[in-house]
Design a protein around this motif. Structure first.
Motif, mmCIF file in Angstrom:
data_model
loop_
_atom_site.group_PDB
_atom_site.id
_atom_site.type_symbol
_atom_site.label_atom_id
_atom_site.label_comp_id
_atom_site.label_asym_id
_atom_site.label_seq_id
_atom_site.Cartn_x
_atom_site.Cartn_y
_atom_site.Cartn_z
ATOM 1 N N ALA A 64 -0.018 5.719 -15.175
ATOM 2 C CA ALA A 64 -1.575 5.431 -15.054
ATOM 3 C C ALA A 64 -1.954 4.713 -14.186
ATOM 4 N N ALA A 65 -1.200 3.510 -13.614
ATOM 5 C CA ALA A 65 -1.650 2.702 -12.848
ATOM 6 C C ALA A 65 -1.491 3.398 -11.343
ATOM 7 N N ALA A 66 -0.536 4.105 -11.204
ATOM 8 C CA ALA A 66 -0.443 4.791 -9.979
ATOM 9 C C ALA A 66 -1.708 5.981 -9.643
ATOM 10 N N SER A 67 -1.951 6.499 -10.882
ATOM 11 C CA SER A 67 -3.247 7.325 -10.911
ATOM 12 C C SER A 67 -4.510 6.674 -10.211
ATOM 13 N N VAL A 68 -4.648 5.438 -11.044
ATOM 14 C CA VAL A 68 -5.978 4.680 -10.677
ATOM 15 C C VAL A 68 -5.727 3.984 -9.030
ATOM 16 N N CYS A 69 -4.674 4.063 -8.608
ATOM 17 C CA CYS A 69 -4.591 3.394 -7.276
ATOM 18 C C CYS A 69 -4.803 4.498 -6.302
ATOM 19 N N ILE A 70 -4.392 5.860 -6.490
ATOM 20 C CA ILE A 70 -4.779 6.903 -5.759
ATOM 21 C C ILE A 70 -6.237 6.910 -5.312
ATOM 22 N N ALA A 71 -7.107 6.819 -6.483
ATOM 23 C CA ALA A 71 -8.654 6.849 -6.286
ATOM 24 C C ALA A 71 -9.074 5.509 -5.366
ATOM 25 N N LEU A 72 -8.366 4.405 -5.804
ATOM 26 C CA LEU A 72 -8.896 2.815 -5.008
ATOM 27 C C LEU A 72 -8.306 2.990 -3.501
ATOM 28 N N ILE A 73 -7.494 3.943 -3.065
ATOM 29 C CA ILE A 73 -7.297 3.731 -1.831
ATOM 30 C C ILE A 73 -8.342 4.428 -0.771
ATOM 31 N N ALA A 74 -9.255 4.940 -1.484
ATOM 32 C CA ALA A 74 -10.294 5.654 -0.762
ATOM 33 C C ALA A 74 -11.571 4.815 -0.787
ATOM 34 N N VAL A 75 -11.425 3.671 -1.399
ATOM 35 C CA VAL A 75 -12.515 2.714 -1.617
ATOM 36 C C VAL A 75 -12.684 1.551 -0.533
ATOM 37 N N PRO A 76 -11.715 0.958 0.196
ATOM 38 C CA PRO A 76 -11.988 -0.166 1.067
ATOM 39 C C PRO A 76 -12.033 0.398 2.367
ATOM 40 N N HIS A 77 -12.738 -0.465 3.224
ATOM 41 C CA HIS A 77 -13.284 -0.115 4.448
ATOM 42 C C HIS A 77 -12.565 -1.086 5.610
ATOM 43 N N SER A 78 -11.673 -1.947 5.239
ATOM 44 C CA SER A 78 -10.724 -2.559 5.982
ATOM 45 C C SER A 78 -9.438 -2.562 5.978
ATOM 46 N N LEU A 79 -8.527 -2.809 6.917
ATOM 47 C CA LEU A 79 -7.035 -2.745 6.971
ATOM 48 C C LEU A 79 -6.684 -3.642 5.911
ATOM 49 N N GLY A 80 -7.070 -4.721 5.574
ATOM 50 C CA GLY A 80 -6.628 -5.609 4.672
ATOM 51 C C GLY A 80 -6.731 -4.882 3.275
ATOM 52 N N GLY A 81 -7.835 -4.406 2.765
ATOM 53 C CA GLY A 81 -8.000 -3.767 1.714
ATOM 54 C C GLY A 81 -7.156 -2.567 1.267
ATOM 55 N N LEU A 82 -7.046 -1.800 2.535
ATOM 56 C CA LEU A 82 -6.213 -0.624 2.541
ATOM 57 C C LEU A 82 -4.782 -0.840 2.287
ATOM 58 N N LEU A 83 -4.096 -2.030 2.784
ATOM 59 C CA LEU A 83 -2.894 -2.476 2.444
ATOM 60 C C LEU A 83 -2.532 -3.108 1.117
ATOM 61 N N VAL A 84 -3.873 -3.607 0.343
ATOM 62 C CA VAL A 84 -3.772 -4.059 -0.770
ATOM 63 C C VAL A 84 -3.539 -2.686 -1.958
ATOM 64 N N THR A 85 -4.522 -1.676 -1.616
ATOM 65 C CA THR A 85 -4.410 -0.547 -2.384
ATOM 66 C C THR A 85 -3.018 0.373 -2.173
#
Length: 249
Positions: free
Chosen positions: A80-101
């Motif tokens: 379930a957490a992996a499924s949620v993370c897939i959508a979250l990857i499309a949210v950030p607009h910075s490299l740092g946010g991309l790394l976190v997701t």
């Protein structure tokens, strides 16, 4: 065959399929992510390398968690957490946010990989014959479906967020509906393992003889999956939908 074991087998099939579908739907959009964040090849390598390391850590942590709470519980939560993370990857607009997701996704995927194979081996033991190939075949089938979905979404020019939101929704829905009957494993009490005589001795040489070629296979397969689409789009000027279709093939 005992009905609970048959139901557990179907639930495990579903878990493998969900994992393959989510992975393929995401990895085929790597060229999109690379362009969106204007990543160089070295930055892509750094992101993928970090994700791979965290995936390994996730697998190790899942082993400890499964020993305490059972692999079925850990698998459903990590899936379930992996499924949620897939959508979250499309949210950030910075490299740092991309790394976190992406790193969060890697940690969850490592946990899923470990626990769904624990389930597969446990179910196979109940059947008394080899059935693991069927589980891994279901992963591949899920990946094919994910690749087809990615190809269609690219042809329709869907943006990244709604595309991945749909993937997350499907993963969560199927997890809730189809993964409820996984094989129950009693938590392991480390103080009483091996009849109270301490931990059993691990036969490291046979393990290494299996682990080293498996690692090489995994390394080459992951490199092809991750870089194939970028090579086709950047190196051969193929469209992203063509690259997704190539992955599916």
């Amino acid at each position: 065959m005992d009905q609970p074991v048959s139901r557990a087998r179907r639930s495990c099939f579903a878990a493998f399929g969900i994992q393959g579908f989510g992975f393929a739907s995401l990895i085929t959009r790597l060229p999109t992510i690379k362009d969106r964040f204007d990543l160089s090849d070295y930055e892509v390598l750094a992101v993928l390398g970090t994700v791979a390391v965290l995936s390994g850590i996730g697998s190790v942590l899942a082993g400890y968690a499964a020993a305490r709470w059972g692999s079925a519980v850990v698998l459903r939560l990590a899936l379930a957490a992996a499924s949620v993370c897939i959508a979250l990857i499309a949210v950030p607009h910075s490299l740092g946010g991309l790394l976190v997701t992406t790193c969060s996704y890697g940690l969850c995927v490592g946990a899923v990989d470990a626990t769904m194979n624990m389930q597969g081996v446990g179910i196979q033991d109940q059947y008394g014959r080899s059935i693991m190939v069927g589980f891994h075949g279901m992963w591949s089938l899920g990946a094919v479906v994910g690749g087809v979905y990615a190809t269609i979404s690219l042809e329709l020019d869907w943006s990244l967020l709604p595309t991945l939101l749909a993937v997350s929704a499907v993963g969560l829905l199927l997890n809730g509906l189809l993964c409820r009957d996984l094989l129950a494993h009693d938590p392991i009490d480390g103080t009483t393992a091996a009849g109270g005589e301490g931990r059993p001795r691990v036969p490291w040489w046979p393990v290494l003889l299996l682990a080293i070629p498996t690692f090489v296979m995994w390394f080459l397969d992951s490199a092809t999956s991750a870089w194939g689409g970028i090579y086709l789009t950047d190196g051969l000027s193929a469209s992203e939908s063509a690259a997704a279709l190539a992955f599916t093939a």
